[in-house]
Design a protein around this motif. Structure first.
Motif, PDB file in Angstrom:
ATOM      1  N   GLY A  18      -0.105  -6.519   9.247  1.00 23.81           N
ATOM      2  CA  GLY A  18       0.390  -5.189   8.949  1.00 23.81           C
ATOM      3  C   GLY A  18      -0.445  -4.465   7.922  1.00 23.81           C
ATOM      4  O   GLY A  18      -1.600  -4.830   7.650  1.00 23.81           O
ATOM      5  N   GLN A  19       0.151  -3.474   7.333  1.00 19.01           N
ATOM      6  CA  GLN A  19      -0.514  -2.651   6.329  1.00 19.01           C
ATOM      7  C   GLN A  19       0.552  -2.066   5.414  1.00 19.01           C
ATOM      8  O   GLN A  19       1.592  -1.586   5.879  1.00 19.01           O
ATOM      9  N   VAL A  20       0.298  -2.139   4.116  1.00 18.80           N
ATOM     10  CA  VAL A  20       1.249  -1.591   3.145  1.00 18.80           C
ATOM     11  C   VAL A  20       0.575  -0.418   2.426  1.00 18.80           C
ATOM     12  O   VAL A  20      -0.428  -0.603   1.734  1.00 18.80           O
ATOM     13  N   GLY A  21       1.098   0.770   2.632  1.00 18.22           N
ATOM     14  CA  GLY A  21       0.595   1.968   1.947  1.00 18.22           C
ATOM     15  C   GLY A  21      -0.898   2.166   2.097  1.00 18.22           C
ATOM     16  O   GLY A  21      -1.433   2.195   3.196  1.00 18.22           O
ATOM     17  N   GLU A  22      -1.578   2.265   0.955  1.00 14.44           N
ATOM     18  CA  GLU A  22      -2.999   2.584   0.929  1.00 14.44           C
ATOM     19  C   GLU A  22      -3.904   1.383   1.194  1.00 14.44           C
ATOM     20  O   GLU A  22      -5.110   1.543   1.349  1.00 14.44           O
ATOM     21  N   GLU A  23      -3.336   0.182   1.173  1.00 17.17           N
ATOM     22  CA  GLU A  23      -4.131  -1.025   1.425  1.00 17.17           C
ATOM     23  C   GLU A  23      -4.780  -1.000   2.806  1.00 17.17           C
ATOM     24  O   GLU A  23      -4.314  -0.325   3.707  1.00 17.17           O
ATOM     25  N   PRO A  52      -5.440  -2.865   6.444  1.00 17.66           N
ATOM     26  CA  PRO A  52      -4.612  -3.778   7.235  1.00 17.66           C
ATOM     27  C   PRO A  52      -5.004  -5.219   6.956  1.00 17.66           C
ATOM     28  O   PRO A  52      -6.158  -5.497   6.601  1.00 17.66           O
ATOM     29  N   GLY A  53      -4.068  -6.116   7.092  1.00 17.03           N
ATOM     30  CA  GLY A  53      -4.336  -7.527   6.839  1.00 17.03           C
ATOM     31  C   GLY A  53      -3.589  -8.413   7.814  1.00 17.03           C
ATOM     32  O   GLY A  53      -2.652  -7.973   8.498  1.00 17.03           O
ATOM     33  N   LEU A  54      -4.028  -9.657   7.868  1.00 20.50           N
ATOM     34  CA  LEU A  54      -3.415 -10.637   8.765  1.00 20.50           C
ATOM     35  C   LEU A  54      -3.389 -11.980   8.057  1.00 20.50           C
ATOM     36  O   LEU A  54      -4.430 -12.456   7.583  1.00 20.50           O
ATOM     37  N   PHE A  55      -2.213 -12.580   7.947  1.00 23.49           N
ATOM     38  CA  PHE A  55      -2.045 -13.852   7.237  1.00 23.49           C
ATOM     39  C   PHE A  55      -1.431 -14.913   8.138  1.00 23.49           C
ATOM     40  O   PHE A  55      -0.609 -14.604   9.004  1.00 23.49           O
ATOM     41  N   LEU A  56      -1.830 -16.159   7.879  1.00 30.93           N
ATOM     42  CA  LEU A  56      -1.143 -17.307   8.463  1.00 30.93           C
ATOM     43  C   LEU A  56      -0.439 -18.011   7.316  1.00 30.93           C
ATOM     44  O   LEU A  56      -1.089 -18.407   6.335  1.00 30.93           O
ATOM     45  N   ILE A  57       0.879 -18.157   7.425  1.00 32.60           N
ATOM     46  CA  ILE A  57       1.655 -18.809   6.363  1.00 32.60           C
ATOM     47  C   ILE A  57       2.084 -20.181   6.871  1.00 32.60           C
ATOM     48  O   ILE A  57       2.714 -20.291   7.930  1.00 32.60           O
ATOM     49  N   TYR A  58       1.709 -21.205   6.143  1.00 35.28           N
ATOM     50  CA  TYR A  58       1.952 -22.575   6.577  1.00 35.28           C
ATOM     51  C   TYR A  58       3.365 -23.039   6.244  1.00 35.28           C
ATOM     52  O   TYR A  58       4.067 -22.419   5.445  1.00 35.28           O
ATOM     53  N   SER A  59       3.696 -24.177   6.831  1.00 39.09           N
ATOM     54  CA  SER A  59       4.994 -24.821   6.604  1.00 39.09           C
ATOM     55  C   SER A  59       5.203 -25.135   5.129  1.00 39.09           C
ATOM     56  O   SER A  59       6.332 -25.235   4.656  1.00 39.09           O
ATOM     57  N   GLN A  60       4.102 -25.286   4.381  1.00 41.27           N
ATOM     58  CA  GLN A  60       4.195 -25.620   2.958  1.00 41.27           C
ATOM     59  C   GLN A  60       4.332 -24.365   2.099  1.00 41.27           C
ATOM     60  O   GLN A  60       4.436 -24.450   0.870  1.00 41.27           O
ATOM     61  N   GLY A  61       4.302 -23.177   2.741  1.00 38.10           N
ATOM     62  CA  GLY A  61       4.512 -21.941   2.006  1.00 38.10           C
ATOM     63  C   GLY A  61       3.232 -21.273   1.525  1.00 38.10           C
ATOM     64  O   GLY A  61       3.261 -20.128   1.080  1.00 38.10           O
ATOM     65  N   ASN A  62       2.116 -21.973   1.589  1.00 41.31           N
ATOM     66  CA  ASN A  62       0.833 -21.355   1.222  1.00 41.31           C
ATOM     67  C   ASN A  62       0.284 -20.553   2.406  1.00 41.31           C
ATOM     68  O   ASN A  62       0.831 -20.621   3.511  1.00 41.31           O
ATOM     69  N   CYS A  63      -0.764 -19.774   2.181  1.00 41.77           N
ATOM     70  CA  CYS A  63      -1.242 -18.919   3.277  1.00 41.77           C
ATOM     71  C   CYS A  63      -2.753 -18.708   3.240  1.00 41.77           C
ATOM     72  O   CYS A  63      -3.392 -18.903   2.202  1.00 41.77           O
ATOM     73  N   ILE A  64      -3.312 -18.364   4.388  1.00 45.16           N
ATOM     74  CA  ILE A  64      -4.720 -17.944   4.469  1.00 45.16           C
ATOM     75  C   ILE A  64      -4.751 -16.579   5.156  1.00 45.16           C
ATOM     76  O   ILE A  64      -3.796 -16.192   5.828  1.00 45.16           O
ATOM     77  N   ARG A  65      -5.886 -15.847   4.985  1.00 41.91           N
ATOM     78  CA  ARG A  65      -5.972 -14.551   5.640  1.00 41.91           C
ATOM     79  C   ARG A  65      -7.160 -14.486   6.583  1.00 41.91           C
ATOM     80  O   ARG A  65      -8.156 -15.164   6.390  1.00 41.91           O
ATOM     81  N   ALA A  66      -7.060 -13.660   7.605  1.00 35.85           N
ATOM     82  CA  ALA A  66      -8.174 -13.436   8.522  1.00 35.85           C
ATOM     83  C   ALA A  66      -9.233 -12.614   7.806  1.00 35.85           C
ATOM     84  O   ALA A  66      -8.919 -11.786   6.943  1.00 35.85           O
ATOM     85  N   THR A  67     -10.497 -12.879   8.146  1.00 35.82           N
ATOM     86  CA  THR A  67     -11.608 -12.146   7.547  1.00 35.82           C
ATOM     87  C   THR A  67     -12.483 -11.579   8.661  1.00 35.82           C
ATOM     88  O   THR A  67     -12.278 -11.892   9.829  1.00 35.82           O
ATOM     89  N   LEU A  99      11.233  -7.491   1.908  1.00 36.63           N
ATOM     90  CA  LEU A  99      10.052  -7.096   2.698  1.00 36.63           C
ATOM     91  C   LEU A  99       9.636  -5.648   2.465  1.00 36.63           C
ATOM     92  O   LEU A  99       8.476  -5.293   2.635  1.00 36.63           O
ATOM     93  N   HIS A 100      10.588  -4.809   2.085  1.00 31.40           N
ATOM     94  CA  HIS A 100      10.274  -3.383   1.972  1.00 31.40           C
ATOM     95  C   HIS A 100       9.944  -2.951   0.547  1.00 31.40           C
ATOM     96  O   HIS A 100       9.531  -1.821   0.318  1.00 31.40           O
ATOM     97  N   LYS A 101      10.173  -3.850  -0.421  1.00 32.73           N
ATOM     98  CA  LYS A 101       9.885  -3.480  -1.809  1.00 32.73           C
ATOM     99  C   LYS A 101       8.543  -3.998  -2.297  1.00 32.73           C
ATOM    100  O   LYS A 101       7.961  -3.420  -3.229  1.00 32.73           O
ATOM    101  N   LEU A 102       8.062  -5.094  -1.714  1.00 30.77           N
ATOM    102  CA  LEU A 102       6.853  -5.725  -2.249  1.00 30.77           C
ATOM    103  C   LEU A 102       5.648  -4.813  -2.060  1.00 30.77           C
ATOM    104  O   LEU A 102       5.509  -4.158  -1.032  1.00 30.77           O
ATOM    105  N   PRO A 103       4.751  -4.767  -3.072  1.00 30.25           N
ATOM    106  CA  PRO A 103       3.719  -3.727  -3.094  1.00 30.25           C
ATOM    107  C   PRO A 103       2.468  -4.022  -2.266  1.00 30.25           C
ATOM    108  O   PRO A 103       1.667  -3.119  -2.043  1.00 30.25           O
ATOM    109  N   THR A 104       2.264  -5.286  -1.845  1.00 35.78           N
ATOM    110  CA  THR A 104       1.052  -5.627  -1.095  1.00 35.78           C
ATOM    111  C   THR A 104       1.414  -6.576   0.038  1.00 35.78           C
ATOM    112  O   THR A 104       2.442  -7.256  -0.007  1.00 35.78           O
ATOM    113  N   LEU A 105       0.530  -6.626   1.031  1.00 34.40           N
ATOM    114  CA  LEU A 105       0.769  -7.533   2.146  1.00 34.40           C
ATOM    115  C   LEU A 105       0.705  -8.981   1.665  1.00 34.40           C
ATOM    116  O   LEU A 105       1.465  -9.836   2.133  1.00 34.40           O
ATOM    117  N   TYR A 106      -0.200  -9.251   0.714  1.00 31.83           N
ATOM    118  CA  TYR A 106      -0.294 -10.611   0.183  1.00 31.83           C
ATOM    119  C   TYR A 106       1.012 -11.038  -0.483  1.00 31.83           C
ATOM    120  O   TYR A 106       1.489 -12.153  -0.282  1.00 31.83           O
TER     121      TYR A 106
END
Lengths: 258, 258
Positions: free
Chosen positions: B118-123, B125-140, B75-82
């Motif tokens: 959340g928000q990662v660095g300079e990006e 802020p974002g908000l995602f819903l991650i489904y049981s199947q592992g895919n995700c959508i984001r709030a707009t 969680l702390h190494k990945l470069p983007t919220l996505y």
């Protein structure tokens, strides 16, 4: 989907329904779901339907046919609202017996439910929910409303505003708000909205409403409601953020170490 | 059941969750469902969970374990919220792979879903819903909130009050109202409520709230809200009952005669 609701208050009854029916999102139609079987001065009878359209239409058809051929029993002969509810239940059972095996084969939902509100002669007004299995429950002073179909979106407004002592006109406004909340949140519930208001003891439906999509009253109501909710939310006392550090509880990884 | 929601507005993010978990109505417990994985000044990461508790706990456990053993990715190494959302999705898939066949055998619901805000660095802020199947959508900006669990009761208040331009503090109040409406209408959603507010660009969670059952703020809020709704419903313009006679349309029995 469908949304119908009935409210029983001291002063009388409100029943309301949307008119949208869908078989998938690509086949959406409009059907009446609120039926008036009243006999002025003798009995007020309003029925709302939800669920498999072929079943609910067939049940309404048999109710009408029994009236037409003067069958015994029928909606106009039965002496109490409860006996009317049981009679509707028996017609639902008959139709389920006839069609359910065929629908089940193709995994088609055969469930349906009915609301029955009204007053028969000297009895008090009553409100029943009749299930797909033909049994029924009635609204009470503690639980003065009953819903069928897509019930969740429209429940909070009723939970917050409806009491048995709520004035009848206010109950009607809350019913409209409950339906509008549902339409706003779920596309499969839609106008026109039909609603009736029944004043206890009148044995006659004197107030009927039909609201088409885009009706100015509906639009005005929605705007008023959205503004009021935003205002009410803003007027809430400020939140006292009370929890300055993350929880002290051990994390799952800590637990593993122990 | 569970109810969690996230709201993304111009000024930042709000995430909130109830704490009730039930296996049937006779086994109700309280578990945390909101987790803070932030690294102040570097990234803000809030996760909410819903669905099968053994699966969601196992996923959170693996997220923590990967941090502890300094795995790549974590969680702390990945470069983007996505990329964080996709990583959580891959952990969900791994757990589904491991447990789903065993749960399916006994018809146990293995579904789960996650919110990630959340928000990662300079990006931004974002908000995602991650489904049981592992895919995700984001709030707009058009759909600024996402919900998981028992979502229907609390949706109307959000539909009516939330815009991307809504002030952050008001979004937090609406989130509480949305959860309270759900608790009021569905016993399987219950306190304590946890909520965090994140100000865009701060890279740190500075506002946390924990509301126990019976908390005076919660009680006051509920009273204020019920009064406001009743008042707003009363202030609606009177209904113009517009439909004085029953419909002219042929009944089913009439149709049969033709």
């Amino acid at each position: 989907m469908t949304y119908c609701l009935g409210i029983l208050v001291r002063q009388g009854l409100v029943l309301a329904a949307d008119s949208r029916t869908n078989a998938g999102v690509d086949y959406i139609s409009s059907y009446p779901k609120l039926f008036d079987f009243s006999v002025p001065q003798e009995r007020a009878l309003i029925i709302c339907t939800s669920g498999n359209l072929s079943i609910t239409q067939a049940v309404v058809y048999t109710l009408e046919r029994d009236l037409k051929v003067d069958a015994t029993p029928n909606l106009h002969k039965l002496p109490t609202l409860y006996s009317v509810a049981r009679y509707i239940g028996s017609q639902i059972r008959a139709m389920q017996d006839a069609d359910r095996p065929w629908l089940e084969k193709d995994h088609i939902d055969y469930q349906c439910s009915f609301l029955l509100g009204g007053q028969v002669g000297e009895e008090s007004p009553g409100l029943f929910l009749i299930y797909s299995q033909g049994n029924c429950i009635r609204a009470t002073a503690e639980t003065p409303f009953l819903q069928i179909g897509e019930t969740k979106y429209g429940k909070p407004i009723l939970d917050r505003t409806m009491r048995y002592d709520t004035p009848l006109e206010l109950a009607a406004k809350s019913a409209l708000l409950s339906i509008d909340s549902t339409m706003r949140s779920n596309l499969s519930v839609g106008p026109p909205i039909t609603m009736v208001l029944y004043e206890q003891g009148s044995l006659e439906i004197r107030h009927r409403l039909l609201l088409q999509a885009g009706d100015p009253y509906l639009m005005g109501m929605r705007k008023h409601w959205e503004l009021s909710l935003r205002e009410a939310a803003s007027r809430m006392p400020d939140i006292e953020w009370n929890y300055e550090s993350p929880p002290e509880a051990p994390t799952y990884s800590d637990l593993e170490e122990q």
